[in-house]
Design a protein around this motif. Structure first.
Motif, mmCIF file in Angstrom:
data_model
loop_
_atom_site.group_PDB
_atom_site.id
_atom_site.type_symbol
_atom_site.label_atom_id
_atom_site.label_comp_id
_atom_site.label_asym_id
_atom_site.label_seq_id
_atom_site.Cartn_x
_atom_site.Cartn_y
_atom_site.Cartn_z
ATOM 1 N N ASP A 135 0.839 -1.192 0.000
ATOM 2 C CA ASP A 135 0.000 0.000 0.000
ATOM 3 C C ASP A 135 0.876 1.245 0.000
ATOM 4 N N ASP A 158 -12.981 -5.199 3.908
ATOM 5 C CA ASP A 158 -13.018 -4.649 5.270
ATOM 6 C C ASP A 158 -12.835 -5.782 6.264
ATOM 7 N N GLY A 204 -12.188 -0.520 0.183
ATOM 8 C CA GLY A 204 -11.926 -1.493 1.234
ATOM 9 C C GLY A 204 -10.747 -1.083 2.092
ATOM 10 N N GLN A 205 -10.739 -1.542 3.343
ATOM 11 C CA GLN A 205 -9.666 -1.206 4.273
ATOM 12 C C GLN A 205 -8.356 -1.904 3.927
ATOM 13 N N HIS A 206 -8.462 -3.116 3.406
ATOM 14 C CA HIS A 206 -7.287 -3.935 3.120
ATOM 15 C C HIS A 206 -7.371 -4.465 1.696
#
Length: 224
Positions: A135, A158, A204-206
């Motif tokens: 990321d 998520d 999305g978080q990941h």
């Protein structure tokens, strides 16, 4: 060795992701409107902190109705489950359905069969393609060399969703789902060669990257 050639070799080695055992991918096709799904959601959650397993919740759309429409449902999840059904020469789909490493299909709430399928996948001969995703301002993806061919998928998810169900078969229940997939992006084909690419961050978080053969088998997987 010539300096230019040596520099190229070093750059190639730096680009390649480090070899490591990849997690077994467990995909659960589920719906908040399905009365049989909460036990499967709970079972999947038991694998959430297991580094040897990558559990993913794919919420499908075909259970949605005026009494309850799953806010996490994705058309792409429904299409992915239909693709798996096609691989099995079937047109039928159901929830909860678990698919382990893209090849073993079973009822998602069957703890014994799920554990056995994961154990079998972990015991399978090595030969996975190394995959890494990092990321940053842009997502950096690296796929290593390997045999065969496949397609590259970027998933955004998520870590946990807790939902109070307001209608339908699960009305009044509180459902907890882990690694809820929020986006599925096809990044194109892979033909065995090392490759790298950069792209915008998905919803999305990941993130997870799946390298998948045309027969469904997972060739490589990585998360950020």
């Amino acid at each position: 060795m010539r300096p230019a050639r040596a520099a190229l070799l070093l750059a190639s080695l730096a680009l390649a992701p480090a070899a490591q055992a990849r997690p077994v991918v467990v995909e659960l096709f589920t719906s908040q409107a399905c009365a049989s799904c909460p036990p499967a959601d709970a079972l999947l959650a038991t694998y959430a902190k297991n580094p040897g397993v990558l559990p993913l919740s794919f919420n499908v759309t075909y259970w949605n109705s005026p009494v309850w429409s799953d806010p996490d449902s994705l058309k792409a999840a429904t299409a992915r489950q239909a693709w798996y059904a096609g691989l099995a020469n079937s047109q039928s789909v159901y929830t909860p359905q678990a698919i382990v490493d893209g090849t073993v299909q079973l009822v998602g709430s069957d703890a014994t069969k799920l554990a056995a399928a994961i154990a079998a996948a972990q015991a399978a001969p090595a030969g996975d393609v190394p995959v890494s995703v990092k990321d940053g301002a842009m997502v950096r993806l690296v796929i290593g060399m390997g045999s065969g061919s496949g397609n590259i998928l970027l998933l955004g998810f998520d870590a946990r969703h807790i939902t109070h169900i307001g209608g339908g078969e699960n009305s009044g229940a509180v459902v907890t789902e882990v690694n809820v997939v929020r986006s599925i992006t096809s990044l194109g084909p892979w033909s065995g060669q090392q490759m790298a690419m950069s792209m915008s961050r998905p919803a999305g978080q990941h993130m997870a990257v799946l390298l998948q053969a045309n027969n469904g088998a997972i060739l490589g997987a990585g998360t950020n």
